[in-house]
Design an enzyme around this catalytic site. Structure first.
Site, PDB file in Angstrom:
ATOM      1  CG  HIS A 186      31.767  48.238 -26.246  1.00 55.20           C
ATOM      2  ND1 HIS A 186      30.470  48.347 -25.805  1.00 55.20           N
ATOM      3  CD2 HIS A 186      32.042  46.913 -26.248  1.00 55.20           C
ATOM      4  CE1 HIS A 186      29.978  47.137 -25.555  1.00 55.20           C
ATOM      5  NE2 HIS A 186      30.923  46.256 -25.811  1.00 55.20           N
ATOM      6  CD  GLU A 225      30.097  53.341 -27.187  1.00 55.20           C
ATOM      7  OE1 GLU A 225      28.861  53.257 -27.088  1.00 55.20           O
ATOM      8  OE2 GLU A 225      30.823  52.390 -27.552  1.00 55.20           O
ATOM      9  CB  CYS A 255      26.103  48.980 -23.692  1.00 53.94           C
ATOM     10  SG  CYS A 255      27.862  48.978 -23.235  1.00 53.94           S
ATOM     11  CB  CYS A 260      29.669  52.535 -23.329  1.00 47.82           C
ATOM     12  SG  CYS A 260      30.668  51.278 -24.179  1.00 47.82           S
TER      13      CYS A 260
END
Length: 148
Positions: free
Chosen positions: A51, A53, A81, A84
């Site tokens: 991801h 992040e 999410c 993260c």
């Protein structure tokens, strides 16, 4: 002239879109200085944790020379999410600024407030960038409409 963190994250999200990735981008700043930026790369790297992040937090820690990112701000186009948001807390990130909320998996206030859970004693704060919300949401919505 200072760089706009959300504009940088949006540029990364557009790069993700061009690569066929879910258009989420992130940019990590320390003070007013860009440390790094990246976008989702799950398809490219065949990695469920790739991801935007997490990629920024990893590279940011390497570049700063410290896993503690308490003096940093992460700009991201989509609300983090659970995975993260957990990484934000574990990195001791100072502030997360996100564009579009995620009503299904968002853990900075939408579904759950991971960073605000007092049991975790997190110092990580978050806020939504309401000015960037629509642009971030439109980018994501158009991606998913094309997928369906």
């Amino acid at each position: 002239m200072p760089v706009d963190g959300m504009a940088m994250a949006l540029a990364e999200a557009k790069a993700a879109l061009a690569e066929g990735e879910i258009p989420v981008g992130a940019a990590l700043f320390r003070g007013g200085t860009l440390v790094c930026s990246d976008h989702n790369r799950r398809e490219q790297l065949h990695d469920p944790t790739a991801h935007a992040e997490l990629l920024c937090l990893r590279r940011g820690g390497e570049m700063i020379g410290n896993w503690r990112l308490s003096e940093c701000t992460l700009y991201v186009t989509l609300e983090p999410c659970p995975m993260c948001a957990g990484a934000l807390v574990m990195s001791r990130l100072g502030l997360c600024v996100f564009g579009a909320e995620d009503p299904e998996l968002g853990c900075c206030g939408s579904v759950y407030d991971f960073c605000g859970d007092t049991a975790l004693r997190s110092g990580t704060r978050w806020q939504q960038d309401l000015l960037a919300r629509e642009e971030c949401k439109t980018l994501l919505d158009s991606f998913f409409q094309r997928k369906r």
